[in-house]
Design a protein around this motif. Structure first.
Motif, PDB file in Angstrom:
ATOM      1  N   MET B  25       0.807  -1.216   0.000  1.00  0.00           N
ATOM      2  CA  MET B  25       0.000   0.000   0.000  1.00  0.00           C
ATOM      3  C   MET B  25       0.839   1.266   0.000  1.00  0.00           C
ATOM      4  O   MET B  25       0.462   2.265  -0.603  1.00  0.00           O
ATOM      5  N   CYS B  26       1.995   1.221   0.690  1.00  0.00           N
ATOM      6  CA  CYS B  26       2.760   2.455   0.848  1.00  0.00           C
ATOM      7  C   CYS B  26       3.194   2.992  -0.495  1.00  0.00           C
ATOM      8  O   CYS B  26       2.918   4.132  -0.851  1.00  0.00           O
ATOM      9  N   SER B  27       3.833   2.116  -1.299  1.00  0.00           N
ATOM     10  CA  SER B  27       4.284   2.618  -2.594  1.00  0.00           C
ATOM     11  C   SER B  27       3.091   2.822  -3.519  1.00  0.00           C
ATOM     12  O   SER B  27       3.119   3.682  -4.394  1.00  0.00           O
ATOM     13  N   TYR B  28       2.037   2.044  -3.287  1.00  0.00           N
ATOM     14  CA  TYR B  28       0.829   2.196  -4.100  1.00  0.00           C
ATOM     15  C   TYR B  28       0.250   3.601  -3.942  1.00  0.00           C
ATOM     16  O   TYR B  28      -0.151   4.238  -4.912  1.00  0.00           O
ATOM     17  N   ALA B  44       8.028  -3.263 -12.631  1.00  0.00           N
ATOM     18  CA  ALA B  44       9.180  -3.644 -11.814  1.00  0.00           C
ATOM     19  C   ALA B  44       8.765  -4.630 -10.734  1.00  0.00           C
ATOM     20  O   ALA B  44       9.472  -5.612 -10.470  1.00  0.00           O
ATOM     21  N   VAL B  45       7.603  -4.392 -10.104  1.00  0.00           N
ATOM     22  CA  VAL B  45       7.142  -5.310  -9.055  1.00  0.00           C
ATOM     23  C   VAL B  45       6.895  -6.696  -9.632  1.00  0.00           C
ATOM     24  O   VAL B  45       7.326  -7.708  -9.074  1.00  0.00           O
ATOM     25  N   CYS B  46       6.226  -6.755 -10.798  1.00  0.00           N
ATOM     26  CA  CYS B  46       5.987  -8.028 -11.493  1.00  0.00           C
ATOM     27  C   CYS B  46       7.284  -8.811 -11.651  1.00  0.00           C
ATOM     28  O   CYS B  46       7.391  -9.977 -11.291  1.00  0.00           O
ATOM     29  N   LEU B 119      13.531   0.385  -8.611  1.00  0.00           N
ATOM     30  CA  LEU B 119      14.038  -0.879  -8.104  1.00  0.00           C
ATOM     31  C   LEU B 119      14.440  -0.842  -6.629  1.00  0.00           C
ATOM     32  O   LEU B 119      14.027  -1.714  -5.870  1.00  0.00           O
ATOM     33  N   PRO B 120      15.232   0.150  -6.185  1.00  0.00           N
ATOM     34  CA  PRO B 120      15.598   0.154  -4.763  1.00  0.00           C
ATOM     35  C   PRO B 120      14.380   0.249  -3.857  1.00  0.00           C
ATOM     36  O   PRO B 120      14.345  -0.349  -2.787  1.00  0.00           O
ATOM     37  N   LEU B 121      13.365   0.969  -4.316  1.00  0.00           N
ATOM     38  CA  LEU B 121      12.125   1.080  -3.534  1.00  0.00           C
ATOM     39  C   LEU B 121      11.502  -0.285  -3.268  1.00  0.00           C
ATOM     40  O   LEU B 121      10.886  -0.519  -2.248  1.00  0.00           O
ATOM     41  N   ILE B 122      11.681  -1.166  -4.254  1.00  0.00           N
ATOM     42  CA  ILE B 122      10.974  -2.433  -4.202  1.00  0.00           C
ATOM     43  C   ILE B 122      11.486  -3.354  -3.111  1.00  0.00           C
ATOM     44  O   ILE B 122      10.743  -4.154  -2.561  1.00  0.00           O
ATOM     45  N   ALA B 123      12.763  -3.206  -2.744  1.00  0.00           N
ATOM     46  CA  ALA B 123      13.323  -4.098  -1.730  1.00  0.00           C
ATOM     47  C   ALA B 123      12.516  -4.045  -0.452  1.00  0.00           C
ATOM     48  O   ALA B 123      12.392  -5.043   0.249  1.00  0.00           O
ATOM     49  N   VAL B 124      11.947  -2.901  -0.132  1.00  0.00           N
ATOM     50  CA  VAL B 124      11.168  -2.824   1.097  1.00  0.00           C
ATOM     51  C   VAL B 124       9.669  -2.750   0.807  1.00  0.00           C
ATOM     52  O   VAL B 124       8.904  -2.314   1.639  1.00  0.00           O
TER      53      VAL B 124
END
Lengths: 205, 203
Positions: B25-28, B44-46, B119-124
């Protein structure tokens, strides 16, 4: 006095969920009933306080380039501890929360507070800041859970609040409240109420 | 065990990461201001989901599960390392995201320019760790089930964030009560979209 005000910020003016938009992910999951919600917010507050404390102790030794990994590992250690304690003593609730205990690791409240506060402050204030943010998060969780459990199943903490006679006279539980999307709508309403009370928090568009 | 296609469709529509479990939800909420960036993050999430879930599946089944170490030596039959799964998953995810970033940067600068910042955002992002934890909880029968689950979840997430970004671009022109602007209306819109998605649960 100023100090105290700063620490109490997360409870209302600077609430992690409604203002900082941190940690929304896990906020909504365990809130169909009050009990798991309370367990969830205690776990988050504990993890947040302890990891803030530890990171703050280590803040001068962690090289900035690898700090994210170090933070993740420290948080993960505390989450594993909490998870094991829950499985040992509160098995039912731990089953109900399922993956969301593990997801405390990626809860942005914790990472956000580590980055924003613990890396620049002494251990004790950091621990208090972590605790305050955990409680501010818990407050919202508990409000949502109360509304959902009361209207959705007519109980609080598994005790019946709405008496049986109501049901005999045609009162029906609001089945919609138990479904996940209602958590989002309730949180929206909370934001609405909070921002009507505090005008300076309102956004432009 | 349900068929691969069933699993795929179910994880897109019924068990949608955002509407049913609120994962990511946060990045959403943060990255849905316009459709283009939302699409970039969704892809990227996929991508990361499709790679990390099967990898974590292998690690869990070959190393961590109770009795899984038996292929090394029979003496290790009683070893159960599953309490380590959280820390291993998060390390694997962080490492894979880092690797992917380097690989994409090297071989496709166009893709890097569109995905790179996310991409770096996705790690968390909780959707990624959540995907791995659900995989562990559901005990998939084979690795192909994992892949189809991962692809479905990723596409479901992409669908949700793109649809939401499109609605949000429109919301800007409407007359919303002042305290509800921004965050408040976003939550309520997501809730309504969630209810709409529940209509699909019959599939």
């Amino acid at each position: 006095m100023m100090q105290l005000k700063k620490y109490l910020g997360p409870l209302n003016r600077n609430n992690p969920i409604t203002i900082q938009i941190l940690g929304v992910c896990s906020a909504l999951a365990g809130t169909a009933q009050l009990k798991p919600a309370v367990v969830m917010c205690i776990s988050v507050a504990v993890v947040c306080a302890f990891s803030n404390f530890v990171i703050s102790l280590l803040r001068n030794t962690i090289p900035p380039r690898v700090r994210i990994i170090v933070q993740l590992l420290i948080v993960a250690t505390f989450v594993i501890l909490v998870d094991q304690v829950l499985q040992a003593f509160f098995y039912e609730i731990s089953k109900m929360l399922s993956v969301f205990v593990g997801l405390i690791i990626t809860n942005c409240i914790i990472m956000g507070r580590l980055e924003a506060f613990a890396l620049a402050n002494r251990p004790l204030p950091s621990a208090i800041d972590g605790l305050a943010n955990g409680i501010g998060y818990g407050l919202v969780l508990i409000i949502i859970a109360t509304v959902r459990e009361l209207l959705g199943s007519g109980t609080l903490w598994n005790y019946r609040i709405i008496p049986e006679t109501f049901y005999q006279n045609g009162y029906i539980n609001n089945g919609l409240m138990v479904l996940p999307p209602m958590a989002l709508i309730i949180i929206g309403v909370i934001v609405w109420i909070q921002r009507s009370a505090n005008k300076e928090l309102q956004e432009e568009y | 065990m349900e068929s691969l296609f069933d699993l795929f469709i179910r994880s897109i529509f019924v068990d949608n990461m955002i509407f049913a479990y609120f994962l990511g939800m946060c990045s959403y909420l943060a990255v849905s201001k316009n459709v283009k960036t939302a699409f970039g993050l969704g892809i990227a999430v996929c991508f990361v989901l499709i790679i990390t879930i099967p990898v974590n599946y292998l690690i869990y089944n070959l190393l961590l599960k109770g009795g899984a170490l038996i292929w090394i030596s029979p003496a290790l039959e009683n070893v159960d390392l599953s309490f380590l799964s959280l820390i291993i998953y998060i390390a694997v995810i962080a490492a894979i995201v880092q690797l992917l970033e380097m690989i994409i940067e090297k071989y496709s600068s166009a893709l890097y320019n569109s995905l790179g910042i996310f991409l770096p955002l996705i790690a968390v992002n909780c959707a990624i760790l959540g995907g791995s934890l659900f995989m562990q909880e559901r005990n998939f029968a084979s690795i192909s089930h994992c892949v189809s689950y991962a692809a479905g979840s990723g596409i479901g997430w992409l669908l949700a964030i793109v649809a939401f970004a499109a609605i949000r671009e429109r919301i800007r022109y409407s007359n919303i009560p002042k305290p509800l602007r921004g965050l408040g209306i976003s939550y309520i819109t997501t809730g309504l979209m969630g209810i709409a998605f529940m209509a699909l649960s019959g599939i």
